[in-house]
Design a protein around this motif. Sequence first.
Motif, short mmCIF file in Angstrom:
data_model
loop_
_atom_site.label_atom_id
_atom_site.label_comp_id
_atom_site.label_asym_id
_atom_site.label_seq_id
_atom_site.Cartn_x
_atom_site.Cartn_y
_atom_site.Cartn_z
N LEU A 49 45.51 38.09 43.04
CA LEU A 49 46.73 39.19 42.99
C LEU A 49 47.93 38.87 42.14
N ALA A 50 48.52 37.61 42.76
CA ALA A 50 49.61 37.21 42.02
C ALA A 50 49.32 36.80 40.70
N MET A 51 48.27 36.26 40.36
CA MET A 51 47.99 35.77 38.65
C MET A 51 47.63 36.87 37.96
N ILE A 52 46.93 37.65 38.54
CA ILE A 52 46.63 39.02 37.65
C ILE A 52 47.68 39.88 37.20
N MET A 53 48.87 39.86 38.29
CA MET A 53 49.77 40.64 38.23
C MET A 53 51.03 39.99 37.29
N VAL A 54 50.92 38.54 37.13
CA VAL A 54 51.86 38.15 36.16
C VAL A 54 51.55 38.40 34.75
N GLY A 55 50.18 38.63 34.59
CA GLY A 55 49.85 39.31 33.27
C GLY A 55 50.07 40.39 33.04
N VAL A 56 50.13 41.23 34.01
CA VAL A 56 50.52 42.95 33.86
C VAL A 56 51.84 42.84 33.88
N VAL A 57 52.59 42.23 34.47
CA VAL A 57 54.17 42.14 34.08
C VAL A 57 54.54 41.65 32.68
N ALA A 58 53.84 40.61 32.25
CA ALA A 58 53.96 40.33 30.90
C ALA A 58 53.65 41.32 29.85
N THR A 157 43.31 32.08 33.13
CA THR A 157 42.35 32.77 32.73
C THR A 157 42.71 34.34 33.51
N LEU A 158 43.07 34.22 34.77
CA LEU A 158 43.65 35.14 35.60
C LEU A 158 44.90 35.83 35.00
N HIS A 159 45.75 35.23 34.40
CA HIS A 159 46.91 35.86 33.48
C HIS A 159 46.34 36.74 32.36
N ALA A 160 45.38 36.06 31.80
CA ALA A 160 44.70 36.84 30.67
C ALA A 160 44.05 38.00 31.08
N ILE A 161 43.30 38.14 32.34
CA ILE A 161 42.64 39.04 32.94
C ILE A 161 43.72 40.30 33.16
N GLY A 162 44.95 39.69 33.68
CA GLY A 162 46.26 40.89 33.72
C GLY A 162 46.45 41.39 32.69
N LEU A 163 46.80 40.57 31.43
CA LEU A 163 47.08 41.21 30.26
C LEU A 163 45.83 41.96 29.71
#
Length: 200
Positions: A49-58, A157-163
């Motif tokens: 959750l945290a990793m994906i949300m970092v991408g969404v925040v970005a 990879t999880l950040h990229a998924i969030g983005l």
Amino acid sequence: MFSKSIKFNAALAALVLAPSLAFAHPGAGQAIGFVHGFSHPMSGLDHILAMIMVGVVAWQLGGRAVWMVPATFVAVMGLGGALGMMGISIPFVEAGIALSVIVLGAVIALNVRAPVAAAAGLVGLFAVFHGHAHGSEMPAAAAGMSYAAGFMIATATLHAIGLAMGFAIARAGDAKGALVARSAGGVAALAGIGLLTGLI
């Protein structure tokens, strides 16, 4: 706009394919380290959750934040991981991880527009806790550098998924996309409260 989409998709593909490249010439310790490192962030709801949300925040912040916020998280997480591998303790690691889910979810739900430096500082703070958790749980048989490469690539990879989720939400249109993003942030924040209190 089309050019940006191509660049983003190419970067996402590179991140997703990176793990297979790491197995080109593995030694036993390196292979064990990489596999365990890569799987560790993928094995817990709090990390995912945290990793994906970092991408969404970005994505929400846009501009330089698209690369600076995730890059800051990965870099600082590496430092936190090194502390964990060396056995240097940090207080309240689990609480810090749960708080990262709550705070990042709230940032998305409330559509907070912070300066890029402030956002990078916030995710960097939480990255220390996530990295320490990864590093302190490294298996004895794992090679340290390979293990670190594994959890850093998994995180990216999880950040990229969030983005990617952010860009996909944007395609739904401004009003609907914002509602979906903010609702997802609210749900994530509630999940974070569940993680903090032990209900999840």
